[in-house]
Design a protein around this motif. Structure first.
Motif, PDB file in Angstrom:
ATOM      1  N   GLN A 139       0.844  -1.241   0.109  1.00 45.37           N
ATOM      2  CA  GLN A 139      -0.010  -0.215   0.118  1.00 45.37           C
ATOM      3  C   GLN A 139       0.901   1.161  -0.025  1.00 45.37           C
ATOM      4  OE1 GLN A 139      -3.289   0.345  -0.712  1.00 45.37           O
ATOM      5  NE2 GLN A 139      -3.308   2.355  -0.411  1.00 45.37           N
ATOM      6  N   MET A 140       1.955   1.146   0.763  1.00 46.27           N
ATOM      7  CA  MET A 140       2.937   2.553   0.901  1.00 46.27           C
ATOM      8  C   MET A 140       3.534   2.603  -0.351  1.00 46.27           C
ATOM      9  SD  MET A 140       4.722   2.748   4.705  1.00 46.27           S
ATOM     10  CE  MET A 140       6.247   1.590   3.715  1.00 46.27           C
ATOM     11  N   ASN A 141       3.912   1.461  -1.211  1.00 44.36           N
ATOM     12  CA  ASN A 141       4.593   1.697  -2.396  1.00 44.36           C
ATOM     13  C   ASN A 141       3.553   2.189  -3.442  1.00 44.36           C
ATOM     14  OD1 ASN A 141       6.940   0.622  -1.585  1.00 44.36           O
ATOM     15  ND2 ASN A 141       6.532  -1.393  -2.234  1.00 44.36           N
ATOM     16  N   ILE A 142       2.326   1.854  -3.502  1.00 46.73           N
ATOM     17  CA  ILE A 142       1.267   2.199  -4.117  1.00 46.73           C
ATOM     18  C   ILE A 142       1.173   3.751  -4.181  1.00 46.73           C
ATOM     19  CG2 ILE A 142      -1.295   2.007  -4.773  1.00 46.73           C
ATOM     20  CD1 ILE A 142      -1.036  -0.904  -4.251  1.00 46.73           C
ATOM     21  N   ILE A 143       0.912   4.071  -3.096  1.00 49.13           N
ATOM     22  CA  ILE A 143       0.772   5.580  -2.612  1.00 49.13           C
ATOM     23  C   ILE A 143       2.232   6.540  -3.438  1.00 49.13           C
ATOM     24  CG2 ILE A 143       0.608   7.268  -1.069  1.00 49.13           C
ATOM     25  CD1 ILE A 143      -0.981   5.383   0.590  1.00 49.13           C
ATOM     26  N   ASN A 169      -0.394   7.020   6.459  1.00 52.03           N
ATOM     27  CA  ASN A 169      -0.529   5.523   6.378  1.00 52.03           C
ATOM     28  C   ASN A 169       0.616   4.870   7.266  1.00 52.03           C
ATOM     29  OD1 ASN A 169      -1.745   3.128   5.676  1.00 52.03           O
ATOM     30  ND2 ASN A 169      -0.196   2.968   3.877  1.00 52.03           N
ATOM     31  N   ILE A 170       1.801   5.454   6.942  1.00 50.00           N
ATOM     32  CA  ILE A 170       2.897   4.801   8.074  1.00 50.00           C
ATOM     33  C   ILE A 170       2.346   5.080   9.578  1.00 50.00           C
ATOM     34  CG2 ILE A 170       5.212   4.982   8.627  1.00 50.00           C
ATOM     35  CD1 ILE A 170       5.839   5.894   5.834  1.00 50.00           C
ATOM     36  N   LEU A 171       2.053   6.254   9.678  1.00 48.43           N
ATOM     37  CA  LEU A 171       1.730   6.589  11.021  1.00 48.43           C
ATOM     38  C   LEU A 171       0.649   5.624  11.586  1.00 48.43           C
ATOM     39  CD1 LEU A 171       1.765   8.347  13.712  1.00 48.43           C
ATOM     40  CD2 LEU A 171       0.233  10.006  12.449  1.00 48.43           C
TER      41      LEU A 171
END
Length: 193
Positions: A139-143, A169-171
């Motif tokens: 998900q982080m990579n997609i963002i 998202n990380i938070l």
């Protein structure tokens, strides 16, 4: 030296990546076992975990204005460099974009804030991210790739919004894991809207 190796193994034991058992040696921990180990060490690393969460929270707040300020300096050459980096296996697009932004950012106080906050986050990524984010890395990579796409298309607002969304998202992911393992005070750290 033997002393350095012992210190390194002790650190890996504390972080939950391995476990030393008398008579058996040092064993590498599986992912599900690491979560238990992280829960056991939560009180020891609580202060550092809160510092990391606060750093991510601050990054989520300041990345958007920084992205808007530096957007025009991220020219075609920088975009090609980012596209190449982000196509490599294991690349963290958010980190790559931040690195390029820091090189081009001219507003010194904002650059200093981002640099110092990134230092806090570097510690956290090594300590928490593998266990916390592993299921959420996609998900982080997609963002991050969406932010890069917006940069290429000249979408200033989309670029800035996706970077903020990535750090938010990380938070959220990290905060939720820390609450789950017993650092319930982490629930009070809110993600910027």
């Amino acid at each position: 030296s033997v002393s350095t190796v012992r210190k390194a193994i002790a650190t890996l034991n504390r972080m939950g990546f391995c476990q030393t058992i008398n008579g058996k040696g040092t064993l590498v921990m599986r992912h599900d076992e690491k979560a238990v180990s992280l829960a056991d060490m939560a009180p020891e690393y609580g202060e550092e975990a809160f510092l990391y969460l606060s750093g991510v929270q601050l990054m989520a707040l300041v990345i958007r204005p920084a992205a808007l300020q530096v957007f025009d300096r991220l020219d075609k050459d920088v975009q090609q460099q980012l596209a190449y980096q982000c196509s490599e296996m294991g690349c963290n697009p958010l980190k790559s974009i931040l690195t390029c932004m820091l090189e081009k950012l001219q507003l010194y106080p904002l650059k200093t804030i981002l640099l110092e906050t990134n230092k806090i986050m570097e510690w956290g990524f090594g300590y928490i991210a593998y266990q916390t984010m592993y299921p959420n890395m996609g998900q982080m990579n997609i963002i991050g790739h969406r932010a890069l796409y917006c940069l290429k298309k000249g979408d200033r607002q989309g670029f800035a919004d996706n970077l903020r969304r990535g750090y938010s998202n990380i938070l959220c992911c990290t905060r939720d894991l820390l609450v789950k393992i017993g650092l319930t005070e982490a629930a009070h750290i809110e993600s910027p809207a």
